[in-house]
Write an enzyme that holds these catalytic residues in place. Structure first.
Site, short mmCIF file in Angstrom:
data_model
loop_
_atom_site.label_atom_id
_atom_site.label_comp_id
_atom_site.label_asym_id
_atom_site.label_seq_id
_atom_site.Cartn_x
_atom_site.Cartn_y
_atom_site.Cartn_z
N LEU A 126 0.83 -1.20 0.00
CA LEU A 126 0.00 0.00 0.00
C LEU A 126 0.87 1.26 0.00
CD1 LEU A 126 -2.84 1.17 0.04
CD2 LEU A 126 -2.81 0.97 2.53
N VAL B 171 2.08 1.83 -3.57
CA VAL B 171 0.98 2.34 -4.39
C VAL B 171 0.72 3.81 -4.06
CG1 VAL B 171 -1.50 2.14 -4.86
CG2 VAL B 171 -0.08 0.08 -4.71
N HIS B 172 0.73 4.14 -2.79
CA HIS B 172 0.52 5.53 -2.37
C HIS B 172 1.63 6.43 -2.90
CE1 HIS B 172 -0.53 8.99 0.04
NE2 HIS B 172 0.66 8.97 0.62
N SER B 173 2.85 5.98 -2.83
CA SER B 173 3.97 6.82 -3.29
C SER B 173 3.88 7.05 -4.80
CB SER B 173 5.32 6.22 -2.89
OG SER B 173 5.55 5.00 -3.55
N GLN C 228 1.21 9.60 -5.46
CA GLN C 228 1.70 10.94 -5.18
C GLN C 228 2.58 11.46 -6.32
OE1 GLN C 228 0.68 12.88 -2.46
NE2 GLN C 228 -0.73 11.16 -2.46
#
Length: 105
Positions: A72, A75-77, A80
């Protein structure tokens, strides 16, 4: 901290700074400060490149046969990273619009 986590946090941090610079550029252009807006875009680009470098290291790791575990955080990075790129494109368009509006005064 694991290599993956460190790269993700570096990526998030750098592209977060880039996004902030791009938003500041929009605000400066809105106020007619086009030179400062240009500087903020340039500052954002420098931060974006640092974030992109962290991402590239993960891609190189994957390409060398060491699979990167999808988490996760990864995926978040990457989200962004993509949103920073989008905000930059929008900032450049808005700055152009503000310049045109300013020239019509």
């Amino acid at each position: 901290m694991e290599n993956l986590e460190l790269a993700c946090f570096q990526l998030i941090s750098n592209v977060g700074l880039a996004k902030s610079c791009y938003v500041e550029a929009i605000r400066e252009a809105k106020n007619g400060n086009f030179e400062l807006a240009k500087e903020k875009i340039k500052e954002g680009d420098q931060n974006y490149v640092q974030g992109h470098t962290s991402h590239a290291s993960l891609i190189q790791q994957e390409a060398s046969g060491n699979p990167v575990q999808t988490t996760l955080l990864l995926v978040h990075s990457e989200d962004q990273l993509m949103s920073a790129e989008t905000i930059k494109l929008m900032a450049e368009e808005l700055i152009d619009c503000y310049k045109k509006m300013d020239s019509m005064k």
